[in-house]
Design an enzyme around this catalytic site. Sequence first.
Site, short mmCIF file in Angstrom:
data_model
loop_
_atom_site.label_atom_id
_atom_site.label_comp_id
_atom_site.label_asym_id
_atom_site.label_seq_id
_atom_site.Cartn_x
_atom_site.Cartn_y
_atom_site.Cartn_z
N ARG A 145 37.20 46.59 33.90
CA ARG A 145 36.04 47.32 34.40
C ARG A 145 35.69 48.49 33.48
O ARG A 145 36.50 48.94 32.69
CB ARG A 145 36.31 47.85 35.81
CG ARG A 145 36.57 46.78 36.85
CD ARG A 145 36.84 47.43 38.20
NE ARG A 145 37.04 46.45 39.26
CZ ARG A 145 38.22 45.93 39.59
NH1 ARG A 145 39.31 46.33 38.93
NH2 ARG A 145 38.34 45.05 40.55
N LYS A 190 40.40 50.25 42.03
CA LYS A 190 40.16 49.68 43.36
C LYS A 190 41.44 49.12 43.99
O LYS A 190 41.43 48.07 44.61
CB LYS A 190 39.07 48.60 43.29
CG LYS A 190 37.75 49.15 42.77
CD LYS A 190 36.65 48.13 42.82
CE LYS A 190 35.34 48.75 42.34
NZ LYS A 190 34.24 47.80 42.34
N ARG A 205 32.97 41.00 32.81
CA ARG A 205 34.24 40.67 33.49
C ARG A 205 34.28 39.19 33.90
O ARG A 205 35.28 38.51 33.69
CB ARG A 205 34.40 41.60 34.69
CG ARG A 205 35.72 41.56 35.41
CD ARG A 205 35.86 42.84 36.22
NE ARG A 205 36.77 42.71 37.33
CZ ARG A 205 38.10 42.78 37.23
NH1 ARG A 205 38.65 42.95 36.05
NH2 ARG A 205 38.86 42.68 38.30
N HIS A 260 43.24 40.60 41.18
CA HIS A 260 42.87 40.62 42.59
C HIS A 260 44.08 40.29 43.47
O HIS A 260 44.98 39.55 43.06
CB HIS A 260 41.76 39.60 42.87
CG HIS A 260 40.46 39.94 42.22
ND1 HIS A 260 39.55 38.99 41.83
CD2 HIS A 260 39.92 41.13 41.86
CE1 HIS A 260 38.50 39.57 41.26
NE2 HIS A 260 38.71 40.87 41.28
N TYR A 271 33.39 35.25 40.75
CA TYR A 271 33.45 35.39 39.30
C TYR A 271 33.25 34.06 38.57
O TYR A 271 33.66 33.92 37.43
CB TYR A 271 34.80 36.00 38.89
CG TYR A 271 34.88 37.47 39.19
CD1 TYR A 271 34.63 38.42 38.21
CD2 TYR A 271 35.20 37.92 40.47
CE1 TYR A 271 34.69 39.77 38.49
CE2 TYR A 271 35.26 39.27 40.76
CZ TYR A 271 35.02 40.18 39.76
OH TYR A 271 35.08 41.53 40.04
#
Length: 631
Positions: free
Chosen positions: A275, A300, A383, A416, A425
Amino acid sequence: MSKVKIGELINTLVNEVEAIDASDRPQGDKTKRIKAAAARYKNALFNDKRKFRGKGLQKRITANTFNAYMSRARKRFDDKLHHSFDKNINKLSEKYPLYSEELSSWLSMPTANIRQHMSSLQSKLKEIMPLAEELSNVRIGSKGSDAKIARLIKKYPDWSFALSDLNSDDWKERRDYLYKLFQQGSALLEELHQLKVNHEVLYHLQLSPAERTSIQQRWADVLREKKRNVVVIDYPTYMQSIYDILNNPATLFSLNTRSGMAPLAFALAAVSGRRMIEIMFQGEFAVSGKYTVNFSGQAKKRSEDKSVTRTIYTLCEAKLFVELLTELRSCSAASDFDEVVKGYGKDDTRSENGRINAILAKAFNPWVKSFFGDDRRVYKDSRAIYARIAYEMFFRVDPRWKNVDEDVFFMEILGHDDENTQLHYKQFKLANFSRTWRPEVGDENTRLVALQKLDDEMPGFARGDAGVRLHETVKQLVEQDPSAKITNSTLRAFKFSPTMISRYLEFAADALGQFVGENGQWQLKIETPAIVLPDEESVETIDEPDDESQDDELDEDEIELDEGGGDEPTEEEGPEEHQPTALKPVFKPAKNNGDGTYKIEFEYDGKHYAWSGPADSPMAAMRSAWETYYS
């Protein structure tokens, strides 16, 4: 209509809750007052039916933005514990003595650490049932049990402390102890689900079921649209463009401005899949292989230790990636980030990451749109494109992934926790992909080659050898500078006839790659292949929520709220007139010729324009290019 700052609303809520906590009221009364304070905050933003009805609904923020502003408020209470936490932990410690040491240690930890340890303990306790089932098939104490227990230790490392003792001489005693751990742990897991760690107000700063359903439906709609509106990226063109940036000397980038950092920052994100905030500020990278780095500082992650390290791929040599990242972060335009994260005052309620993202997104995204030649594209698309390239490049050949499917690959490579998040994605596909593709080094001077093909036609171009001498001069200029623009004034310096110069420039225009622009001046014809391949049908921009949390994307710190009651629609008030969107020029990245001049290309109103000339900065060059055609 008046402006109400989000920061003021949140600070009012915080002050009110702190005053309630400090009062000597009974706890039941405190809870009621805290719930009411949370309701007032929610009403001011979204829930007030008097304010947001009729035409007032048009002024209300979306449910997704409401959730993001709720998240901002919740973060202000992140370091506060529930009023009954200590008492409940002491009860659990007494009730489950085998876990007492772990539970009691939480009482001296910061709130963030408590969440991490609680999450780890819950994960460990969830393994009890499958572990117990597998252990029931092992004859503990027999000759063949050692190997089976060793496999269980490898599969359940959190339980190795107890499993390893089953191979000892007193295995019966250790087995009974393990079963007691299982018995207490299963019951403890149920109670941990009910344990309140967070401050009471956080349980009231939640979306209603209807609001949550609305957001989930929006996410489902976005995902459905993405899966039916794939974007095709020409792999060689995209990667060549990225390598052109990475291989340029840093001196060619204007790293003294926010927008000047955009090309290098985007290229580094493109080859690492990180990111913006991870590239510019938060991420830590260390070379671990030719095309891998150890990465920590994932954004995050509320309850994750920032020191958690992931091994990720780089699409360029890892050593080059780390060197350029260091150079980018040490430039003057990034030197004030430590001040930026402090915000502008007590009413700035954005997270530290949100404050940096706010200034960088506005500086970077215009360049990204011009890079792709597509107004739908933004920085974070790098990304998803990275994930697709990494999948095609490594998934089938790296033994690391031999026992997992592609969903696990995408989840782990992007960092993730939820396997469903990676579904967002997969909008990008690759055209002309090849694992053997390598970037062009650009040694061939194509303009010189084209001019050399005209050699045989020059002897008769003019009287004597004038045409040949002119042609040889031009070839020398192009050989010295492959991107040189050859104009009348360029050649007049060599004392050639103006008439012959004009004839020659028209004759050799295709070989030189030049054309006469609308201003009557010779311009370079730079034909850049499209990165985003055209669709058969036009694809609309997908207005999507962010992949995980929108808080860092929201840089507006105030919204307009109607202080009075909601307006009822009246016959006199017609619908607002739609204002046509003003046309804006779309510039490609400025090319620094290294001699104080720049090459500029831009699209406007369906037409392509090119310009070259002296300028103090890329922005000044773009301004001059625009004023040349539209003064």
